[in-house]
Each structure stands twice: as C-alpha cells, then as structure tokens.
Design an enzyme around this catalytic site. Structure first.
Site, PDB file in Angstrom:
ATOM      1  N   SER A 132       0.841  -1.191   0.000  1.00 25.92           N
ATOM      2  CA  SER A 132       0.000   0.000   0.000  1.00 25.92           C
ATOM      3  C   SER A 132       0.884   1.251   0.000  1.00 25.92           C
ATOM      4  O   SER A 132       1.704   1.430  -0.885  1.00 25.92           O
ATOM      5  CB  SER A 132      -0.961  -0.043   1.187  1.00 25.92           C
ATOM      6  OG  SER A 132      -1.888   1.021   1.146  1.00 25.92           O
ATOM      7  N   ALA A 133       0.745   2.117   1.009  1.00 21.71           N
ATOM      8  CA  ALA A 133       1.612   3.291   1.075  1.00 21.71           C
ATOM      9  C   ALA A 133       3.076   2.890   1.127  1.00 21.71           C
ATOM     10  O   ALA A 133       3.950   3.601   0.619  1.00 21.71           O
ATOM     11  CB  ALA A 133       1.261   4.134   2.304  1.00 21.71           C
TER      12      ALA A 133
END
Length: 570
Positions: free
Chosen positions: A256-257
């Site tokens: 994700s991030a």
C-alpha cells in the site's frame, strides 16, 4: 471459503508475535490478542558502546530486537537525523510506540456485512495494540538465532502501509518471515520501521509527514515521511552487520503506502540508490502520480484556518506550538480514505524538486529509475474499499461531476466522457470484478471502484512494468483471493494474508531477497515480465489450482486511457 472477518482474525494469530516478558521482571503481556509465548530468552547485540537486549523465540529459533530508535528526537519541522552513538543498556524486547493514527470514520449509514467487511480490513489488518506517541521513529530487527556478525545474510527492509494515514510496524510478523526463510534453506534478516505520517514531538499527526504548500517548500520540510524511511535505510547500512546482515544485499519491500514509498525510493535522486538497496517488492502500490508541493496549498490553508494559525505571521511556528488535542481535532477533520472523496487524499508525497525532482511518470519515461530487479503486484479489487461512500451517485453526470470535483479536477469534459466509455455503468463491468450484479452498494459504486482502483493501483503497476521490464528484471502478480468477501471482494490489503500468513507469496519473496529471483524448486514457475507478452502469477480461490500463470492484459484499453490522464489527478 471463509468470510473475511474470521479469516483475518485467524490470520492475526499467525501475523502477530506475542510480546515477551520484559527481561528485568519476567512479567508477561499479550500483544494483538495472541497467546503469550513462554519459550523466550534474551538475545544481545553490541552497538557502539551499548548492549541492545532483545529476545529469542526458542520455539521459532528467531531473535527479535524491537523498538530500537534509529533517529534522534526530531526538532519540530526539521528532517530526521541519525541516532547518535548508542550507550548503556537498551532493552529492545517490545515494539516501539506507533505514530498517532488518523481517525478512520466508516460512514454512519454503513451497517451489517458491509461494515463488517470494511472494519475487518481497516481495523484488523492495520490494528495496533501498542501505545501511540510522538516519539515513534523506531525499527525492529528479526534474525535467525544462529546469525552472528560475520554471517552476512540478505536483508529485507519492510515499509508498512496504511494509505499514509494509519498503520505501524507492530502489525507485521517479521519473525514469521524469518522462521519460514530458515525452513526454506534461504535465511534472511527482516527489518521493519515506523515512519512519520507527520512531524514528531507534539505534532505527530498525518499532514506533517507529507505537509504541502508554499510554507512547507520554503521551510524545506516536504516528504518528511520518505526522509524518515531513507534515514532508516542508512541505519541499516551502518549497523546491520552487527546483527548478521549484509548491507550490500538489501531488498526494500512495502505494501500500500509502503509499496508506493518503495517505488518513490526507486525514483529518488534521479534513480540513484546510494547503495541502500539492490531489489524491490511492491504489493498494491507503485509510482502513483503525485502533484507539485504547491498543489496542496488549499489543504494547508484549510488546516491553518481550522486551527486559527491563519491569523499568525508565521503559521508553521503557530502549528508547532498548538496543544496536541487541538491539533489532533483539526487533523481528524481532514479527509481520510473512507470519506466521500475516496483516494483523493490531502497529505501525500509530492514533487519537491529535491527528493522527487519531477513527476513519477516523467521520471520513469526518462529512465531515471533505480535499475534493480523488482516484483510488483495488485489485488484484483483494489478500488472497492475506497468507494463505498459513493452510493448516492446515480447517473453518468453524477459520476462525471464526482471525478471532476475529487479525482480529476484538471480533466476536460471530453476527457472525462472518453474515460467513462471505458468504464461503463453496467454492474457486471464494475469492481469487485466478475461478480455480476452483486456487491452493488449503489448504482454507480462498482463503476467508481473500477476507476479508482485502476487510477491509483493497477495503472501505476502496469505503467511501471511496461516501461522498465525492457531493461531490468521484473515479475508481476495479481491476487484474486477472498473474492466472496461481501461487497468488497478481493479487496486492498487482502494479499497480506499471503505474504505474512501461511501463503506462497511469502516463499517467493524470501527467495527473491536471497537470489533476486522469486522462483524456487517446488513452486509454480514465475516467468519474468515481458512487455511483448506480459504475464503475471495469479493467486486464486480455486483449491485445485490456487496459483497459475496468466496473461496480464486485463482492461488493457481502459488502463491505457487511465495512464493518459495520470497528469490530471488532484
């Protein structure tokens, strides 16, 4: 197939390790609702003039050193500095505090199985039963118990996800990855870190890791979260040999991030790795288009207005000295990824002319990317989790206005109409994909989910691979598992069960960290990505064929259209 909620709960028993008894007292405490492990002994490493006292899990034969500070206590709104030489005894038997989290607000109207599914991903995958604190720049090291200073094992450096709003290293069982690596005869060392969503001290809240606007540019405080990560990589170069690691064999891995961060480290300094890593793994994240730091001015202005700092001659100084409770209240009012705007978030990495010298897309096209082998993958239904609040959209015009307001403010009406032709309103064409008319929270929700998932996840991955696989080794995967999860399907973050639970992806990653090639005996062959014949490893629910190789050509024209709009995002 089990529903997602109990499956994720069960997975956390595997994902999270029990906090050991503190060495001086022998007392025990549960961590992440996992039974306490009794077979624990101390493990010690010497750093500078200090003894780092960790723990050995005698059952799994893994040494863990948790909560080691890698940076000096930060001066507010300044870049992180490497921790000074260590002295004395440092007890590293418990995870360090997590950075304070952005409050996630599932819409009040969401209930029943939809709320359960969303909460299972958000509350369980990113659950942190550790304290939150301003002082959170710590890292964790897990190694095979037999490792010593001259062992020279490959190292994986993990950057956690959470859409640059939530999450922490304590949710990820590095010891489980290390234990499995030993079983495979491919031992590695696992390092995980906490990094700022924000600045430390009393202002460790979401905007200040990625604060935007003229004031941030003038102060030189852009992309502090990425600066934290880079500093932790330098810590690894300085100290990892003491734990038995080889600093020349580091792979950076994120989800994700964290995966977006990995891609941006590949682009940082014009693609110069500075010798910090030799490979990369990205789960559900890539070189998403980020705007210029000045594009975030409206968000900065709104923040200082809500806090009253707009009346100050020096708004950054004013924010520095706001009471913590006032600052947190202001931050929690800013958009989060469960809000109506979906992925159009205010506090993200942005082009600052230094760490990121140009847009990711432009740098990729120019070849200003670290020339290292990499793995990049997605889950099939990336956008479903971030689109549930669009249930009230009814018509094509509603969708066009939504995209114009939140996602693609710089697109023309003609460009938006062309985009929507590639994403029809028919429920069977939307996300979760392949579920017919099911999982429709609203008339246009599946359509919005398809667009958001492709804009922010599938498109960047395909773009990265298409441009880079002609010159460097690359592998792709798509996870279609947990497809029967109500409403959100094979949603964002569900592939963590494969890489941190008892899954095949973990084995592939371990082999990649060792050999810069994920394939190994006894596994499905994973071909390298070839832009002329793009193929990916597919993880699916079929118990007879859980893994297969398939063509990576889904929604080809739609993803090309998305790529053409990349420079028009918020």
């Amino acid at each position: 197939m089990l529903p997602l909620v109990p499956l994720l709960l069960a997975a956390h028993v595997a994902l999270a390790a029990a906090r050991p008894p503190p060495i001086p007292t022998g007392e025990s405490q549960q961590h992440l609702n996992v039974p306490v492990v009794d077979a624990i002994a101390p493990s010690v490493v010497e750093l500078d003039d200090a003894w780092i006292i960790g723990r050995t899990d005698l059952t799994r034969q893994v040494d863990e050193f948790r909560g080691i500070p890698y940076a000096s206590p930060a001066i507010r709104f300044e870049r992180p500095r490497l921790h000074p030489p260590y002295e004395g005894n440092i007890y590293a038997d418990a995870y360090g505090a997590a950075c304070p989290q952005h409050q996630m607000r599932v819409p009040a109207w969401v209930n029943g199985s939809l709320r359960d599914s969303v909460n299972a991903v958000v509350s369980k995958v990113y659950e942190l039963n550790v304290p939150q604190s301003e002082d959170c720049l710590t890292l964790n090291v897990a190694r095979p118990s037999g490792a010593r200073e001259d062992t020279d094992l490959p190292v994986v450096f993990f950057i956690h996800g959470g859409l640059f709003q939530i999450g922490g290293a304590a949710s990820y069982d590095g010891a489980g990855v290390v234990s499995r690596s030993v079983e495979l005869g491919q031992p590695i060392i696992f390092v995980s870190i906490n990094y700022r969503w924000a600045i430390r001290s009393l202002l460790l809240m979401t905007p200040f890791g990625f604060i935007a606007g003229r004031e941030a540019q003038d102060a030189g405080i852009a992309n502090l979260g990425l600066q934290d990560q880079r500093l932790a990589m330098r810590w690894v170069q300085k100290y990892i040999r003491k734990f038995g690691g080889d600093p020349q064999k580091v792979t950076i891995w994120g989800q994700s991030a964290g995966a977006t961060s990995v891609s941006l480290h590949m682009l940082a300094n014009g693609g110069d790795t500075e010798g910090l890593f030799r490979g990369a793994v990205m789960q559900s994240g890539g070189p998403t288009t980020v705007g210029d730091i000045l594009d975030g001015q409206t968000h900065y202005d709104a923040l200082i207005k809500s806090t009253g700092c707009d009346r100050s001659d020096d708004s950054i100084r004013c924010l520095k000295f706001l009471p913590y409770v006032d600052m947190k209240a202001a931050i929690d009012k800013t958009p989060n990824f469960l809000g109506v705007q979906g992925m159009a978030l205010p506090w993200l990495p942005r082009v600052d002319g230094e760490f990121l010298r140009a847009s990711p897309q432009e740098m990729v096209r120019q070849g200003k990317v670290a020339n290292v082998p990499f793995i990049a993958g997605n889950v099939e239904d990336e956008g479903s989790l971030f689109s549930i609040t669009t249930r009230d959209l009814r018509t094509d015009e509603d969708v066009k206005q939504y995209l114009k307001q939140f996602i693609l403010p710089n697109a023309t009406d003609g460009q938006l109409r062309n985009l929507l032709r590639h994403y029809p309103s028919a429920l069977r064409a939307g996300c979760p994909f392949g579920t017919g008319s099911d999982n429709a929270v609203g008339a246009q929700t599946k359509r919005i989910a398809a667009i958001q998932g492709d804009l922010f996840f599938h498109g960047p991955r395909r773009f990265f691979l298409k441009n880079l696989a002609v010159r460097q080794k690359a592998w792709a995967f798509v996870s279609k598992r947990l497809k029967d999860t109500p409403w959100i399907g094979a949603a964002h973050a569900t592939d963590l069960l494969n890489s941190f639970g008892d899954g095949e992806l973990k084995d592939y990653i371990v082999r990649f960290v060792n050999n810069l090639d994920p394939h190994g005996n006894g596994t499905m062959y994973w071909p390298m990505y070839d832009p002329a014949w793009p193929r990916a490893l597919m993880f699916q629910d079929d118990p007879d064929v859980p893994v297969r190789v398939g063509d990576d050509d889904y929604r080809r024209e739609a993803l090309e259209a998305v790529g053409n709009l990349a420079g028009l995002l918020f």
